[in-house]
Design an enzyme around this catalytic site. Structure first.
Site, PDB file in Angstrom:
ATOM      1  N   ASN A   9       0.750  -1.355   0.223  1.00  0.00           N
ATOM      2  CA  ASN A   9      -0.113   0.003   0.317  1.00  0.00           C
ATOM      3  C   ASN A   9       1.304   1.416  -0.226  1.00  0.00           C
ATOM      4  O   ASN A   9       1.393   1.045   0.911  1.00  0.00           O
ATOM      5  CB  ASN A   9      -0.720  -0.181   1.318  1.00  0.00           C
ATOM      6  CG  ASN A   9      -1.878   1.022   1.257  1.00  0.00           C
ATOM      7  OD1 ASN A   9      -2.002   2.043   0.101  1.00  0.00           O
ATOM      8  ND2 ASN A   9      -2.386   1.267   2.544  1.00  0.00           N
ATOM      9  N   LYS A  11       0.435   3.824  -0.614  1.00  0.00           N
ATOM     10  CA  LYS A  11      -0.429   5.199   0.100  1.00  0.00           C
ATOM     11  C   LYS A  11       0.004   6.791  -0.696  1.00  0.00           C
ATOM     12  O   LYS A  11      -0.264   6.839  -1.586  1.00  0.00           O
ATOM     13  CB  LYS A  11      -0.539   5.642   2.169  1.00  0.00           C
ATOM     14  CG  LYS A  11      -0.464   4.721   2.295  1.00  0.00           C
ATOM     15  CD  LYS A  11       0.614   5.025   4.095  1.00  0.00           C
ATOM     16  CE  LYS A  11      -0.130   3.368   4.260  1.00  0.00           C
ATOM     17  NZ  LYS A  11       0.005   3.123   6.028  1.00  0.00           N
ATOM     18  N   HIS A  95      -9.453   1.352   3.833  1.00  0.00           N
ATOM     19  CA  HIS A  95      -8.589   1.155   5.216  1.00  0.00           C
ATOM     20  C   HIS A  95      -8.408   2.894   5.974  1.00  0.00           C
ATOM     21  O   HIS A  95      -9.102   3.752   6.482  1.00  0.00           O
ATOM     22  CB  HIS A  95      -6.820   2.147   3.842  1.00  0.00           C
ATOM     23  CG  HIS A  95      -5.187   2.036   4.865  1.00  0.00           C
ATOM     24  ND1 HIS A  95      -5.179   2.856   5.527  1.00  0.00           N
ATOM     25  CD2 HIS A  95      -4.984   0.873   4.877  1.00  0.00           C
ATOM     26  CE1 HIS A  95      -4.239   2.562   6.138  1.00  0.00           C
ATOM     27  NE2 HIS A  95      -3.571   1.296   5.350  1.00  0.00           N
ATOM     28  N   GLU A  97      -7.210   4.437   7.768  1.00  0.00           N
ATOM     29  CA  GLU A  97      -6.727   6.131   6.478  1.00  0.00           C
ATOM     30  C   GLU A  97      -7.575   6.500   6.321  1.00  0.00           C
ATOM     31  O   GLU A  97      -8.564   8.071   6.665  1.00  0.00           O
ATOM     32  CB  GLU A  97      -5.462   6.919   6.345  1.00  0.00           C
ATOM     33  CG  GLU A  97      -4.019   6.265   7.350  1.00  0.00           C
ATOM     34  CD  GLU A  97      -3.109   5.681   6.236  1.00  0.00           C
ATOM     35  OE1 GLU A  97      -2.872   6.128   5.081  1.00  0.00           O
ATOM     36  OE2 GLU A  97      -2.393   4.772   7.366  1.00  0.00           O
ATOM     37  N   GLU A 166      -5.635  -4.470   9.979  1.00  0.00           N
ATOM     38  CA  GLU A 166      -4.950  -3.590  10.677  1.00  0.00           C
ATOM     39  C   GLU A 166      -4.782  -3.038  12.087  1.00  0.00           C
ATOM     40  O   GLU A 166      -6.035  -2.237  11.579  1.00  0.00           O
ATOM     41  CB  GLU A 166      -4.496  -2.991   8.866  1.00  0.00           C
ATOM     42  CG  GLU A 166      -4.526  -3.040   8.151  1.00  0.00           C
ATOM     43  CD  GLU A 166      -3.786  -2.846   7.040  1.00  0.00           C
ATOM     44  OE1 GLU A 166      -2.501  -2.365   7.155  1.00  0.00           O
ATOM     45  OE2 GLU A 166      -3.813  -1.375   6.403  1.00  0.00           O
ATOM     46  N   GLY A 172       2.706   2.406  10.689  1.00  0.00           N
ATOM     47  CA  GLY A 172       3.446   3.081  10.654  1.00  0.00           C
ATOM     48  C   GLY A 172       3.815   3.619  11.767  1.00  0.00           C
ATOM     49  O   GLY A 172       4.727   4.355  12.103  1.00  0.00           O
ATOM     50  N   SER A 212       3.412  -1.938  10.181  1.00  0.00           N
ATOM     51  CA  SER A 212       4.503  -1.867  10.439  1.00  0.00           C
ATOM     52  C   SER A 212       5.360  -3.768  10.287  1.00  0.00           C
ATOM     53  O   SER A 212       5.968  -4.075  11.228  1.00  0.00           O
ATOM     54  CB  SER A 212       4.768  -1.793  11.734  1.00  0.00           C
ATOM     55  OG  SER A 212       4.746  -0.618  12.587  1.00  0.00           O
TER      56      SER A 212
END
Ligand code: PGA
Length: 250
Positions: A9, A11, A95, A97, A166, A172, A212
Site C-alpha cells: 500500500n 499510500k 483502509h 486512514e 490492521e 506506521g 509495521s
C-alpha cells in the site's frame, strides 16, 4: 492451502515515473518467484504507468480506493470500470486512514466492496481497532462489527475477497502486533466469517496482517496459521524490503 498474498500500500507516495521505476526494481528482485500473489497499490494517478510496468510480470496491480457508482457526479472519485479498463485487478477498501480522515464507514466500505466484486476486482477489505478500543476491552466487538457490516450480503462472492487486519496502533508506528496477538484476531475474523457464510467459505478467504510488517518480523507473522499474507505500507516503498517480505511468504 490458502495462497499467501503480499500487497504494497503505497499510500500518497511516488509520482507516476517514480512508481514505474520502483515496479521495475520490484520485478528484478522477484524474477522467478512464484507461489505467492504479489500486488502493488500505487496512487490512482500512477496506475496507468504502473499497469504498463507490471505487464507480463508476476506483480499484480491494485488501486487504493473505488467508488460504488458506475459514473456520475462524484467529484474526485474513481469507478470500477475506470480501474478494470487499464488492467487493475485489486483494490484496497476501507483502509483505516480512509475511515479516520475521509469519513469512510462500514456502510460505504460495504458498497465499495460490492462494486469491486461486481467488476471482477479483488477487494482487500481493511478492519482493525484503535489503541483506545483495545485498551478498553472493545477490540473483539469492534472487529466483529466491522467484519459483519463491511462484508454484509456478499453472497457467493465472499470467497473472492481478502480481509486485511490492521490494528491502527501498529500502522506506521513501528509497533507491530506480536504474532500471537495478530493470530488471535485473525482467528476471530475467521470465526466471524464462518458465522456469516456456509460450507468451507471461511477457510478459503485470505486474511492479511498489516501494521509495521517488515522483513525482520514477516517470517514469524506469516508463519501463524490464520495469517495469509501482508498489507505493507512503509516497507513497500523500497524494492529490497518489499521483496524480502514476499520471499518470507513462500
Ligand atoms: P505500515 O502500513 O506497514 O507502514 O504500518 C500498513 C498499512 O497502513 O497498510
Amino acid at each position: 492451502m490458502r495462497k499467501k498474498i503480499i500487497a504494497g500500500n503505497w499510500k500518497m507516495n511516488k509520482t507516476a515515473s517514480e512508481a514505474a521505476a520502483l515496479i521495475e526494481e520490484i520485478k528484478a528482485e522477484l524474477k522467478g518467484v512464484s507461489g505467492v500473489d504479489v500486488v502493488v497499490c500505487p496512487p490512482a494517478i500512477d496506475l496507468k504507468d504502473a499497469a504498463a510496468a507490471v505487464e507480463g510480470s508476476n506483480v499484480g496491480l491494485g488501486a487504493q480506493n473505488i467508488h460504488w457508482a458506475e459514473s456520475g457526479a462524484f467529484t474526485g472519485e474513481i469507478s470500477a470500470s475506470m480501474l478494470t479498463d487499464i488492467g487493475v485487478k485489486y483494490v484496497i477498501v476501507g483502509h483505516s486512514e480512509r475511515r479516520q480522515y475521509f469519513g469512510e464507514t462500514n456502510e460505504t466500505v460495504n458498497k465499495r466492496t460490492k462494486a469491486a466484486l461486481a467488476a471482477g476486482l479483488i477487494p482487500l477489505v481493511c478492519v482493525g481497532e484503535t489503541l483506545e478500543e483495545r485498551d478498553s476491552g472493545q477490540m473483539e466487538s469492534v472487529v466483529i462489527n466491522q467484519v459483519r457490516e463491511s462484508l454484509a450480503d456478499l453472497g457467493d462472492d465472499l470467497p473472492s475477497i481478502v480481509v486485511a487486519y490492521e490494528p491502527i496502533w501498529a500502522i506506521g508506528t513501528g509497533r507491530t502486533a506480536t504474532p500471537a496477538q495478530a493470530q488471535e484476531v485473525h482467528a476471530l475474523i475467521r470465526r466471524t466469517l464462518a458465522e456469516i457464510s456456509s460450507g468451507n467459505v471461511a477457510n478459503i478467504v485470505r486474511i492479511q496482517y498489516g501494521g509495521s510488517m517488515k522483513p525482520d518480523n514477516a517470517v514469524e507473522l506469516l508463519g501463524q496459521p490464520d495469517i495469509d499474507g501482508g498489507l505493507i505500507g512503509g516497507a513497500a516503498l523500497q524494492a529490497e524490503s518489499f521483496a524480502a517480505i514476499v520471499k518470507a511468504a513462500i
